[in-house]
Design an enzyme around this catalytic site. Structure first.
Site, short mmCIF file in Angstrom:
data_model
loop_
_atom_site.label_atom_id
_atom_site.label_comp_id
_atom_site.label_asym_id
_atom_site.label_seq_id
_atom_site.Cartn_x
_atom_site.Cartn_y
_atom_site.Cartn_z
N ALA A 161 0.84 -1.21 0.00
CA ALA A 161 0.00 0.00 0.00
C ALA A 161 0.87 1.26 0.00
O ALA A 161 1.89 1.31 -0.66
CB ALA A 161 -0.98 -0.04 1.19
N SER A 162 0.48 2.25 0.78
CA SER A 162 1.12 3.57 0.71
C SER A 162 2.60 3.55 1.02
O SER A 162 3.33 4.48 0.68
CB SER A 162 0.44 4.52 1.68
OG SER A 162 -0.91 4.63 1.36
#
Lengths: 364, 618
Positions: free
Chosen positions: B320-321
């Site tokens: 993810a981020s």
């Protein structure tokens, strides 16, 4: 009664050989029963006492004329039957068999004396019949043998019971039993064997015989002793492992080493050399006794000597074969060497009779 | 007349008996000759086998220490109960009696014996590795009664692990399997070897040299005396890079946050030394030391949470981020953007006809790189990723440590994945679509990384481009003193423009200390820098559809990779929380670890066990 000159006719060589074997036996018992973790056992002391008592018995049996003993043989025989009956009903039970009469710290095993008793009574019987024994003589003599045999077998002590058969066979043979009859007997034995297997033998007896034929089929059970006996003897080698150095006997891989397997202990610790010495002594004793039978002044004397010798020889050969793991394991001790008071006393008493016959060969 | 005839026959028959006797005695003498002289060697060997036993003396495995010399894994004495079949008269009886005496099931004892059936019968078959005193007493009593002469009770060293601490790192020991014996000459059945973790990878160092005791036993199997005793050689002592206090801090913080699965890897960014390493849920390695029982093994292998799985090196998760730094660095180093490059975020963006949403529906407005990292602006990274292209992203992610194996000295590390056009062609036999790069920009799509590679990624950002090899072994002592091991060479070194690096570090600093989502990791004065990542386990649409219809945990995974301090970092690592809902929950764990680390460095008292209340609102 005991004339001084008789003293000079005592067979000292035989006597020395007998006590040499006793001495070897004591040494082996000491070795086989010593246990460094628990202190030494005193069984060898008991054996020494037995040798002492046996020597006394021997003095008694050679002091009186052997004819006195054979003349009284019917009394000995009846007494023997009575004692065997007593044992059968009132004897002490050890290891599942009723074989002993307790005599204050000492257990008397009457069956050991049966051999002498039967030898006396048969010597007397055949000694009084002239010429070749008739069928009826053999039947009567056989009956006289079978009566104590049956009582002993019933204890049960099949091993000792069987030693009575050679007594009968040997005396009958010497008395001139026809070879034909011997053949018949052998034949009937072969025929009876399967029947006996089926009905008469107990399971443990059967298993002893079947494992003898193939010990490995039950290597941990009944075949165990036989395999261990072979290992014990074989590992002894030429010179042996040394006194009290035998691993098989010392570490109890061999059961009742001081008793049934005393010869295995000798073979392990003293090696083939020790075996030859012991075998030589036994052979000397046997041949010397046969000579006594030959020298006896009358047939009765010959019969008596041979009767005594027969069970002795049978036991010696069987036990030594067994201690090499070459015969089924039976509770048959090695005379003169194995631990056992009754056997020692009876054997020495019997050899007293042998000496008796020999030293009285010139008397009338 | 008859007298002489009789006399002659008597003499004749006595002679026959004499010869028969002599023949029989000769036969006896020959039999003994055959047994004692001809076959002597064979019987001597049998006699020796009868009374001599060789009992293996198991070598204690090497003790494991932490970096400060604190004992982590040691050995204790335990008693094993074995059957020596050579001494057995009736194996069924032995099994029955032993099972009864020990309070075991007969079938399980039989199964153990069955498994070792083919081995030589003098070799003890261990039935109970770590028996209770009551069991030992029961067996000893029976044995003295010579009822069970074939049972051997031996004192053996048994591995002792700290309770619920770095289980996956230490691994566990167990009896060597048949296939393992087949593969190695120096292993024999019954040996205890490392089966996972450090125990496995450094088994050769740890295992030591078994000794042997040659004893004389009597017919009941009792030892009479010792002939020779070869003492076992203890395995080499190993000093690990692990810091017990850091490790404890990790475990404490995980305990504090509640019932979460996850992983943590803490590194020294300068050289790759692993300071702390954890995978949750853990198991108790002690259960294996004494021969794991069937029920425990079954429970471990069938547990839905798969406690035996080492998530730190074997779990692959969408980053993810947390992937955004790799995209940013790729863009800057490839000269596509500068740190001042700005993107206007209206809350969504359209690429190749598809609309991609920012997590902030209201949009971030015009935003530069530092703040795009701080606020985790998706539109910024969609845009930049689209400009950089997948292969350059792949190149830089790899240089930073993602999508490749870290090379950590633990068995069975799994490789993550950072896609590339080459990868797609090779695996999917399809060409890469530029539109796919957009999701990769925010760490979604095919990207999957292991926690350990995430820790390396942060260490590389922390040290400025050296992809250190995480490692656990610091020094070895073979009895002659500690010998430090050289640091394993880095996997790769890349020169990064310091300005670019600083921009990323600034962004990560702001995540924790500015308007970002990493506040939970804030530690006044230590410039903690990190990035939260919240990875969907299932798409939003799927989540709605599945609501209430499945027992499977559909909560998002939470990441918090970090280093500190921002300038000249001393520590780097990652906390991963499976279904942790938010990266910020992971950040709370990181805070306690960092707090402990700095307190220890400065000689302050270590912080007490933390109280962490996780934020579970999606």
């Amino acid at each position: 009664m005991f004339e001084r000159r008789l003293y000079h006719h005592i067979d000292w060589a035989l006597l020395i050989a007998l006590f040499a074997l006793c001495a070897i036996g004591v040494a082996m018992i000491f070795s086989a029963t010593s246990d460094p973790t628990r202190g030494n056992s005193h069984l060898y002391v008991t054996q020494l006492y037995a040798i002492g008592l046996g020597t006394i018995a021997m003095v008694v049996t050679l002091s009186l004329n052997y004819r006195w003993f054979t003349d009284k043989s019917h009394l000995f025989y009846i007494a023997l039957l009575a004692v065997l009956l007593y044992v059968l009903f009132l004897g002490t039970v050890q290891m599942g068999a009723r074989r002993w009469i307790p005599l204050g710290g000492f257990n008397l095993q009457p069956s050991e004396f049966a051999k002498v008793g039967v030898a006396l009574v048969l010597a007397k019987y055949f000694g009084e019949t002239r010429g070749m024994p008739a069928w009826s003589d053999l039947a009567i003599a056989g009956g006289l043998t079978c009566l104590p045999l049956a009582l002993i077998a019933k204890e049960p002590d099949l091993g000792t019971a069987v030693t009575l058969i050679p007594v009968f066979m040997a005396i009958a043979y010497l008395a001139g039993m026809q070879m034909r009859i011997l053949g018949y007997m052998a034949l009937s034995l072969v025929l009876i064997a399967p029947v006996a297997w089926k009905f008469a033998l107990k399971d443990y007896q059967k298993s002893r015989i079947s494992t003898f034929i193939d010990p490995s089929q039950d290597a941990k059970g009944a075949g165990y002793q036989q395999i261990q006996a072979r290992i014990t003897v074989g590992s002894g080698g030429l010179a042996g492992k040394g006194y009290m150095q035998g691993t098989q006997g010392q570490l109890r891989f061999l059961p009742v080493a001081h008793n049934d397997f005393i010869f295995s202990v000798l073979a392990e610790e003293q090696g083939f050399a020790g075996v030859l010495v012991a075998l030589g002594l036994y052979l000397f004793v046997i041949l010397r006794t046969l000579e006594a039978a030959r020298l006896a002044k009358d047939r009765l004397g010959s019969y008596l000597v041979l009767g005594v010798l027969a069970s002795f020889t049978f036991q010696v050969i069987y036990n030594i074969t067994m201690s090499a793991g070459l015969a089924p394991v039976k509770g048959l001790t090695l005379p003169l060497m194995s631990y056992g008071g009754s056997s020692m006393i009876a054997t020495l008493a019997a050899f007293g009779l042998v000496l008796n016959v020999r030293m009285r060969r010139f008397t009338n | 007349m008859a007298f002489h005839e009789e006399r002659r026959r008597l003499g004749l028959r006595l002679s026959v008996l004499q010869y028969v006797t002599m023949v029989l005695f000769s036969a006896l003498a020959m039999s003994f000759w055959y047994l004692q002289v001809v076959q002597h060697d064979r019987f001597r060997e049998m006699a020796e086998n009868n009374h001599q036993r060789t009992l293996p003396l198991r070598a204690p495995r090497g003790v494991l220490f932490d970096r400060d010399g604190k004992v982590l894994v040691e050995n204790r004495h335990s008693y094993s109960i074995s059957i020596v079949r050579e001494q057995t008269k009736d194996i069924n009886r032995t099994i029955r009696l032993l099972a009864q005496v020990l309070g075991l099931e007969e079938a399980s004892v039989r199964e153990i014996v069955e498994r070792h059936r083919r081995e030589p019968s003098y070799r003890p078959i261990t039935i109970v590795q770590d028996s209770s005193l009551a069991q030992v007493a029961a067996v000893t009593a029976r044995r003295l009664a010579s009822e069970l002469p074939d049972i051997v009770v031996q004192q053996v060293p048994t591995r002792q692990y700290p309770e619920m601490l770095a289980a996956h790192l230490f691994g566990y020991v167990g009896e060597v399997s048949d296939t393992q014996v087949g593969g190695a000459a120096d292993l024999k059945s019954g040996d205890i070897i490392g089966q996972s973790g450090v125990e496995k990878i450094y088994n050769a160092l740890l295992k030591g040299e078994d000794g042997a005791k040659h004893v004389v036993v009597n017919s009941t199997g009792r030892e009479v005396r010792t002939l020779e005793e070869v003492q076992p050689t203890e395995g080499k002592r190993l000093q690990l890079t692990i810091d017990f206090d850091i490790q404890k801090a990790i475990e404490d913080a995980f305990d504090a946050i509640g019932d979460f699965n996850g992983a943590a890897v803490i590194l020294d960014p300068s050289n790759g030394e692993v300071l702390g390493f954890s995978s949750r849920p853990a198991y108790d390695p002690n259960a294996f030391s004494s021969g794991i029982d069937r029920a425990t093994w079954a429970a471990l292998t069938t547990d839905d949470d798969r406690p035996l799985n080492d998530r730190a090196i074997q779990g692959r998760y969408s980053p993810a981020s947390t992937f955004k730094m790799a995209v940013a660095l790729a863009a800057m180093e490839e000269g596509i953007i500068t740190p001042d490059f700005r993107v206007s975020c209206p809350g969504h963006a359209t690429f190749y006809g598809h609309t991609f949403a920012c997590w902030n529906k209201g949009g971030h407005g015009s935003i530069d790189l530092r703040h795009a990292i701080e606020q985790s602006c998706n539109v910024y990274f969609y845009t930049v990723a689209n400009m950089v292209g997948i292969d350059k992203i792949n190149k830089w992610a790899t240089l930073l440590g993602l999508g490749v194996k870290s090379g950590i000295d633990l068995p069975n590390e799994v490789q993550g994945l950072v896609p590339s056009s080459e990868w797609k062609q090779r695996v999917k036999k399809e060409k890469w679509y530029a539109g796919e790069t957009v999701s990769v920009g925010i760490g979604q799509g095919a990207v999957a990384v292991t926690p350990v590679s995430m820790a390396v990624y942060m260490a590389t950002l922390a040290n400025g481009g050296t992809r250190v090899t995480p490692h656990l072994l610091k020094a070895v002592d073979d009895g002659t003193g500690w010998k430090p091991l050289p640091t394993p060479p880095p996997q790769s070194i890349v020169t990064i423009n310091p300005e670019h690096l600083q921009a990323i570090r600034d962004g990560l600093f702001l995540v924790v200390n500015g308007a970002g989502t990493g506040h939970n990791a804030q530690l006044a004065g230590y410039d903690v820098s990190g990035k939260t990542g919240t990875a969907q386990v299932i798409s939003n649409a799927g989540k709605l559809a599945a609501a209430g219809n499945t027992t499977k945990d559909l909560r998002d995974n939470g990441w918090f990779p970090f280093f500190a301090p921002r300038d000249n970092p001393k520590i780097a690592g990652v906390i991963f929380l499976e279904h942790g809902v938010h990266g910020s929950n992971a950040a709370a764990i990181a805070r306690h670890v960092l707090d402990t680390f700095f307190a220890k460095q400065e000689g302050r008292p270590l912080p007490p066990k933390p109280v962490i209340v996780p934020n579970l609102k999606p």
